[in-house]
Write a protein that holds these residues in place. Structure first.
Motif, mmCIF file in Angstrom:
data_model
loop_
_atom_site.group_PDB
_atom_site.id
_atom_site.type_symbol
_atom_site.label_atom_id
_atom_site.label_comp_id
_atom_site.label_asym_id
_atom_site.label_seq_id
_atom_site.Cartn_x
_atom_site.Cartn_y
_atom_site.Cartn_z
ATOM 1 N N ASP A 153 33.539 42.477 36.414
ATOM 2 C CA ASP A 153 34.691 42.626 37.305
ATOM 3 C C ASP A 153 34.273 41.980 38.623
ATOM 4 O O ASP A 153 33.573 42.590 39.429
ATOM 5 C CB ASP A 153 35.027 44.097 37.489
ATOM 6 C CG ASP A 153 36.168 44.323 38.466
ATOM 7 O OD1 ASP A 153 36.852 43.340 38.843
ATOM 8 O OD2 ASP A 153 36.381 45.480 38.869
ATOM 9 N N GLY B 288 28.826 47.815 28.888
ATOM 10 C CA GLY B 288 29.666 48.443 29.887
ATOM 11 C C GLY B 288 30.253 47.429 30.836
ATOM 12 O O GLY B 288 30.300 46.242 30.548
ATOM 13 N N GLU B 289 30.680 47.918 31.983
ATOM 14 C CA GLU B 289 31.312 47.067 32.989
ATOM 15 C C GLU B 289 30.546 47.149 34.298
ATOM 16 O O GLU B 289 30.110 48.225 34.707
ATOM 17 C CB GLU B 289 32.751 47.514 33.230
ATOM 18 C CG GLU B 289 33.478 46.675 34.255
ATOM 19 C CD GLU B 289 34.912 47.127 34.478
ATOM 20 O OE1 GLU B 289 35.416 46.901 35.594
ATOM 21 O OE2 GLU B 289 35.517 47.687 33.561
ATOM 22 N N VAL B 290 30.396 45.999 34.945
ATOM 23 C CA VAL B 290 29.747 45.912 36.251
ATOM 24 C C VAL B 290 30.737 45.286 37.220
ATOM 25 O O VAL B 290 31.343 44.257 36.926
ATOM 26 C CB VAL B 290 28.466 45.050 36.181
ATOM 27 C CG1 VAL B 290 27.933 44.760 37.573
ATOM 28 C CG2 VAL B 290 27.410 45.724 35.329
ATOM 29 N N ALA B 291 30.905 45.919 38.377
ATOM 30 C CA ALA B 291 31.724 45.358 39.453
ATOM 31 C C ALA B 291 30.788 44.592 40.384
ATOM 32 O O ALA B 291 29.830 45.163 40.911
ATOM 33 C CB ALA B 291 32.450 46.463 40.203
ATOM 34 N N ALA C 206 26.276 53.625 38.560
ATOM 35 C CA ALA C 206 27.301 54.627 38.279
ATOM 36 C C ALA C 206 26.643 55.848 37.645
ATOM 37 O O ALA C 206 25.583 55.758 37.031
ATOM 38 C CB ALA C 206 28.363 54.059 37.345
ATOM 39 N N ASP D 284 30.548 58.269 34.262
ATOM 40 C CA ASP D 284 31.513 57.196 34.501
ATOM 41 C C ASP D 284 31.509 56.130 33.407
ATOM 42 O O ASP D 284 32.224 55.138 33.511
ATOM 43 C CB ASP D 284 31.255 56.529 35.854
ATOM 44 C CG ASP D 284 31.512 57.467 37.014
ATOM 45 O OD1 ASP D 284 32.375 58.347 36.885
ATOM 46 O OD2 ASP D 284 30.845 57.308 38.058
ATOM 47 N N ALA D 285 30.679 56.299 32.393
ATOM 48 C CA ALA D 285 30.565 55.304 31.312
ATOM 49 C C ALA D 285 31.947 55.013 30.737
ATOM 50 O O ALA D 285 32.787 55.903 30.660
ATOM 51 C CB ALA D 285 29.632 55.812 30.232
ATOM 52 N N PHE E 80 31.525 52.362 32.719
ATOM 53 C CA PHE E 80 31.244 51.694 33.980
ATOM 54 C C PHE E 80 29.765 51.879 34.307
ATOM 55 O O PHE E 80 29.252 52.998 34.301
ATOM 56 C CB PHE E 80 32.124 52.257 35.097
ATOM 57 C CG PHE E 80 31.941 51.564 36.409
ATOM 58 C CD1 PHE E 80 32.273 50.230 36.548
ATOM 59 C CD2 PHE E 80 31.432 52.238 37.498
ATOM 60 C CE1 PHE E 80 32.100 49.569 37.758
ATOM 61 C CE2 PHE E 80 31.264 51.591 38.715
ATOM 62 C CZ PHE E 80 31.595 50.259 38.837
ATOM 63 N N LEU E 81 29.069 50.771 34.597
ATOM 64 C CA LEU E 81 27.638 50.812 34.858
ATOM 65 C C LEU E 81 27.300 50.878 36.349
ATOM 66 O O LEU E 81 26.264 51.421 36.716
ATOM 67 C CB LEU E 81 26.954 49.582 34.243
ATOM 68 C CG LEU E 81 27.091 49.457 32.728
ATOM 69 C CD1 LEU E 81 26.549 48.112 32.259
ATOM 70 C CD2 LEU E 81 26.393 50.608 32.031
ATOM 71 N N GLY E 82 28.168 50.318 37.195
ATOM 72 C CA GLY E 82 27.917 50.381 38.622
ATOM 73 C C GLY E 82 28.411 49.169 39.372
ATOM 74 O O GLY E 82 29.051 48.282 38.806
ATOM 75 N N ASP E 83 28.100 49.156 40.670
ATOM 76 C CA ASP E 83 28.527 48.095 41.578
ATOM 77 C C ASP E 83 27.306 47.326 42.076
ATOM 78 O O ASP E 83 26.253 47.920 42.330
ATOM 79 C CB ASP E 83 29.218 48.693 42.814
ATOM 80 C CG ASP E 83 30.475 49.446 42.467
ATOM 81 O OD1 ASP E 83 31.493 48.791 42.219
ATOM 82 O OD2 ASP E 83 30.433 50.692 42.452
#
Length: 95
Positions: free
Chosen positions: A6, A40-43, A73, A77-78, A80-83
């Motif tokens: 992201d 997962g997702e990383v912002a 994260a 929140d999984a 989602f891995l974090g920012d």
């Protein structure tokens, strides 16, 4: 599977530095996935030194810009891995 990116680009200088920031960043995450196999997702925020200065001051108590900040994260929140935030100037060696 992989790590989903992201991406938010807040400093146009990033597009001057690399032709396709999204592809470059996704390749980096794909390489990380190949090593650790975490999905997962990383912002990812690509920004300037001014914003990095504020983030570093607010979150780490250090009143100066920095190159990279990461905010993992919570497991709850999984996926989602974090920012991750990256400042252009310090990363480039300007400061």
């Amino acid at each position: 599977m992989s790590i989903v990116l992201d991406l938010r680009i807040e400093d146009a200088g990033w597009t001057d530095e690399m032709e396709d920031p999204e592809t470059v960043c996704q390749r980096a995450l794909d390489a990380a996935f190949a090593l650790v196999a975490i999905e997962g997702e990383v912002a990812l925020l690509l920004t300037d030194d001014e914003e990095m200065h504020g983030l570093n001051r607010d979150w780490r108590g250090k009143d100066k810009p920095t190159d990279v900040l990461s905010f993992p994260a919570d497991e709850m929140d999984a996926p989602f891995l974090g920012d991750i935030a990256v400042g252009l100037g310090v990363s480039r060696g300007d400061a």
